[in-house]
Design a protein around this motif. Structure first.
Motif, PDB file in Angstrom:
ATOM      1  N   TYR A   1     -94.900  26.631 -21.192  1.00  0.00           N
ATOM      2  CA  TYR A   1     -96.188  26.151 -21.450  1.00  0.00           C
ATOM      3  C   TYR A   1     -97.127  27.129 -22.160  1.00  0.00           C
ATOM      4  O   TYR A   1     -96.923  28.189 -22.135  1.00  0.00           O
ATOM      5  CB  TYR A   1     -96.981  25.547 -20.102  1.00  0.00           C
TER       6      TYR A   1
ATOM      7  N   ASN B   1     -99.845  28.639 -21.455  1.00  0.00           N
ATOM      8  CA  ASN B   1    -100.087  29.460 -20.694  1.00  0.00           C
ATOM      9  C   ASN B   1     -99.132  30.847 -20.627  1.00  0.00           C
ATOM     10  O   ASN B   1     -99.323  31.606 -19.797  1.00  0.00           O
ATOM     11  CB  ASN B   1    -100.848  29.189 -19.544  1.00  0.00           C
TER      12      ASN B   1
ATOM     13  N   PHE C   1     -96.113  30.377 -18.975  1.00  0.00           N
ATOM     14  CA  PHE C   1     -95.448  30.020 -17.684  1.00  0.00           C
ATOM     15  C   PHE C   1     -93.996  29.134 -18.207  1.00  0.00           C
ATOM     16  O   PHE C   1     -94.214  28.123 -18.939  1.00  0.00           O
ATOM     17  CB  PHE C   1     -96.153  29.152 -16.688  1.00  0.00           C
TER      18      PHE C   1
ATOM     19  N   ALA D   1     -91.605  26.749 -16.937  1.00  0.00           N
ATOM     20  CA  ALA D   1     -91.387  25.517 -16.015  1.00  0.00           C
ATOM     21  C   ALA D   1     -89.978  25.268 -15.677  1.00  0.00           C
ATOM     22  O   ALA D   1     -89.695  24.997 -14.959  1.00  0.00           O
ATOM     23  CB  ALA D   1     -92.356  24.535 -16.063  1.00  0.00           C
TER      24      ALA D   1
ATOM     25  N   PRO E   1     -88.235  21.193  -4.890  1.00  0.00           N
ATOM     26  CA  PRO E   1     -89.408  21.496  -4.216  1.00  0.00           C
ATOM     27  C   PRO E   1     -90.580  21.262  -5.303  1.00  0.00           C
ATOM     28  O   PRO E   1     -90.188  21.303  -6.492  1.00  0.00           O
ATOM     29  CB  PRO E   1     -89.563  22.865  -3.470  1.00  0.00           C
ATOM     30  N   ASN E   2     -91.798  21.001  -4.950  1.00  0.00           N
ATOM     31  CA  ASN E   2     -93.062  20.971  -5.860  1.00  0.00           C
ATOM     32  C   ASN E   2     -93.032  22.180  -6.723  1.00  0.00           C
ATOM     33  O   ASN E   2     -92.710  23.283  -6.200  1.00  0.00           O
ATOM     34  CB  ASN E   2     -94.332  20.956  -5.002  1.00  0.00           C
ATOM     35  N   GLY E   3     -93.254  22.061  -7.919  1.00  0.00           N
ATOM     36  CA  GLY E   3     -93.159  23.285  -8.939  1.00  0.00           C
ATOM     37  C   GLY E   3     -91.889  23.522  -9.424  1.00  0.00           C
ATOM     38  O   GLY E   3     -91.742  24.550 -10.160  1.00  0.00           O
ATOM     39  N   ALA E   4     -90.969  22.953  -8.879  1.00  0.00           N
ATOM     40  CA  ALA E   4     -89.361  23.340  -9.477  1.00  0.00           C
ATOM     41  C   ALA E   4     -89.220  22.819 -11.123  1.00  0.00           C
ATOM     42  O   ALA E   4     -88.131  23.477 -11.560  1.00  0.00           O
ATOM     43  CB  ALA E   4     -88.398  22.461  -8.915  1.00  0.00           C
ATOM     44  N   GLY E   5     -90.030  22.053 -11.554  1.00  0.00           N
ATOM     45  CA  GLY E   5     -89.747  21.591 -13.028  1.00  0.00           C
ATOM     46  C   GLY E   5     -89.190  20.325 -13.168  1.00  0.00           C
ATOM     47  O   GLY E   5     -89.012  19.823 -14.329  1.00  0.00           O
ATOM     48  N   LYS E   6     -89.356  19.570 -12.268  1.00  0.00           N
ATOM     49  CA  LYS E   6     -88.637  18.054 -12.470  1.00  0.00           C
ATOM     50  C   LYS E   6     -89.591  17.132 -13.322  1.00  0.00           C
ATOM     51  O   LYS E   6     -89.239  16.728 -14.287  1.00  0.00           O
ATOM     52  CB  LYS E   6     -88.603  17.616 -10.909  1.00  0.00           C
ATOM     53  N   THR E   7     -90.880  17.353 -13.003  1.00  0.00           N
ATOM     54  CA  THR E   7     -91.582  16.347 -13.910  1.00  0.00           C
ATOM     55  C   THR E   7     -91.492  16.939 -15.480  1.00  0.00           C
ATOM     56  O   THR E   7     -91.565  16.236 -16.616  1.00  0.00           O
ATOM     57  CB  THR E   7     -93.277  16.354 -13.513  1.00  0.00           C
ATOM     58  N   THR E   8     -91.761  18.232 -15.721  1.00  0.00           N
ATOM     59  CA  THR E   8     -91.506  18.941 -16.783  1.00  0.00           C
ATOM     60  C   THR E   8     -90.229  18.185 -17.396  1.00  0.00           C
ATOM     61  O   THR E   8     -90.168  18.030 -18.702  1.00  0.00           O
ATOM     62  CB  THR E   8     -91.849  20.286 -16.974  1.00  0.00           C
TER      63      THR E   8
HETATM   64  P1  ADP Z   1     -92.263  19.365 -10.214  1.00  0.00           P
HETATM   65  O1  ADP Z   1     -92.373  18.151 -10.878  1.00  0.00           O
HETATM   66  O2  ADP Z   1     -91.036  19.889  -9.898  1.00  0.00           O
HETATM   67  O3  ADP Z   1     -93.169  19.795  -9.119  1.00  0.00           O
HETATM   68  P2  ADP Z   1     -93.596  20.543 -12.706  1.00  0.00           P
HETATM   69  O4  ADP Z   1     -92.679  20.389 -13.825  1.00  0.00           O
HETATM   70  O5  ADP Z   1     -94.673  19.708 -12.452  1.00  0.00           O
HETATM   71  O6  ADP Z   1     -92.536  20.436 -11.213  1.00  0.00           O
HETATM   72  O7  ADP Z   1     -94.258  21.808 -12.721  1.00  0.00           O
HETATM   73  C1  ADP Z   1     -93.433  23.088 -12.860  1.00  0.00           C
HETATM   74  C2  ADP Z   1     -94.447  24.155 -12.624  1.00  0.00           C
HETATM   75  O8  ADP Z   1     -94.869  24.320 -14.062  1.00  0.00           O
HETATM   76  C3  ADP Z   1     -95.562  24.559 -11.903  1.00  0.00           C
HETATM   77  O9  ADP Z   1     -95.442  25.768 -11.407  1.00  0.00           O
HETATM   78  C4  ADP Z   1     -96.596  23.725 -12.586  1.00  0.00           C
HETATM   79  O10 ADP Z   1     -97.691  24.312 -11.949  1.00  0.00           O
HETATM   80  C5  ADP Z   1     -96.352  24.183 -14.188  1.00  0.00           C
HETATM   81  N1  ADP Z   1     -97.026  23.427 -15.157  1.00  0.00           N
HETATM   82  C6  ADP Z   1     -96.833  22.201 -15.022  1.00  0.00           C
HETATM   83  N2  ADP Z   1     -97.706  21.621 -16.364  1.00  0.00           N
HETATM   84  C7  ADP Z   1     -98.054  22.642 -16.774  1.00  0.00           C
HETATM   85  C8  ADP Z   1     -98.648  23.104 -17.828  1.00  0.00           C
HETATM   86  N3  ADP Z   1     -99.254  21.889 -18.615  1.00  0.00           N
HETATM   87  N4  ADP Z   1     -99.315  24.068 -18.444  1.00  0.00           N
HETATM   88  C9  ADP Z   1     -98.887  25.223 -17.234  1.00  0.00           C
HETATM   89  N5  ADP Z   1     -98.032  25.154 -16.565  1.00  0.00           N
HETATM   90  C10 ADP Z   1     -97.787  23.839 -15.969  1.00  0.00           C
END
Ligand code: ADP
Ligand code: ADP
Length: 223
Positions: free
Chosen positions: A13, A15, A17, A19, A38-45
């Protein structure tokens, strides 16, 4: 053509990070794939990149052989439920679906409304206003919305979030029935038990990486 082939996919991203970090997996016809982690694993991304909503930093995504790039026309073979339901509470369930479908510009027959409603198991509630719906019904309506047109590939981000166990069982039956027509479903979850009950295959993610992949039977037998 294979429903999904993801090769060496990464997302950093703005910033800085990272993901998603070098993820590869494939999904075949008729599979219900659970993206577990787990939450934060990168699934939604990962799912957002699959649907062309955000741009990968590197890697390649093919959906039915087509390369996915943001801004490209959404494949009509793909249906998705990604964020909190965009439902209109003062309209009935069926009116919500009709209005959503109108926006696609495709003829109403192509929506297969009756079949979608039967799969989503909303019963007579389809004619009631959405504001009277339980959380489980809202969730199923949002998923029915993604199922309109009976897309060959259905992608759902945490569809059981906020549901209680009986509602989760109903959701499971909905997804399994959908896949029965040879269609493919990808669903994310942070609960092993849920993936175990719902999916045929699983990709386990942690901190942006795939740490295991295979059938659900393999996952369970190896612990
Ligand atoms: P999950 O769906 O597995 O919970 P996400 O894909 O939502 O995982 O997020 C993975 C990581 O990326 C998390 O640490 C989240 O905070 C970070 N993240 C998600 N979207 C953004 C963004 N737009 N900018 C920066 N970090 C992000
Ligand atoms: P991109 O790199 O794809 O342009 P951005 O970093 O611009 O993505 O963020 C996209 C959206 O995600 C923004 O609306 C932002 O507010 C939101 N976002 C930022 N950081 C996070 C985070 N850690 N977790 C979830 N969402 C975030």
């Amino acid at each position: 053509d294979v429903p999904i082939v993801v090769t060496n996919l990464s997302k950093t991203y703005n910033n800085g990070f990272t993901a998603v970090d070098g993820v590869s997996f494939a999904v075949q016809h008729g599979q219900v794939l659970g993206l577990l982690g787990p939450n934060g694993a990168g699934k939604t991304t990962t799912l957002r990149m699959l649907m062309g909503l955000i741009t990968p930093s590197s890697g390649d995504i093919r959906v039915f052989g087509h390369r996915i790039t943001p801004g490209a026309p959404v494949l009509s073979r793909l249906g998705a439920f990604i964020e909190g339901p965009g439902l209109l509470p003062h309209l009935s369930g069926s009116d919500n679906l009709r209005l959503f479908w109108q926006a696609t510009g495709r003829p109403i027959e192509d929506a297969h409304l009756d079949e979608v409603l039967a799969i989503a198991d909303l019963g007579v509630a389809v004619d009631r206003k959405v504001r009277s719906y339980s959380q489980g019904m809202r969730q199923r309506l949002a998923i029915a919305q993604a199922m309109l047109g009976l897309p060959d590939l259905l992608v759902l981000d945490e569809p059981t979030n906020g549901l209680d166990p009986p509602q989760i069982r109903t959701m499971r039956d909905v997804l399994i029935q959908y896949a029965r027509g040879g269609r493919t479903v990808v669903v994310s979850s942070h609960l092993l038990a849920e993936v175990e009950q719902t999916c045929t295959h699983v990709v386990v993610m942690d901190r942006g990486k795939v740490i295991s992949a295979g059938t659900v039977a393999d996952l369970v037998s190896t612990g």
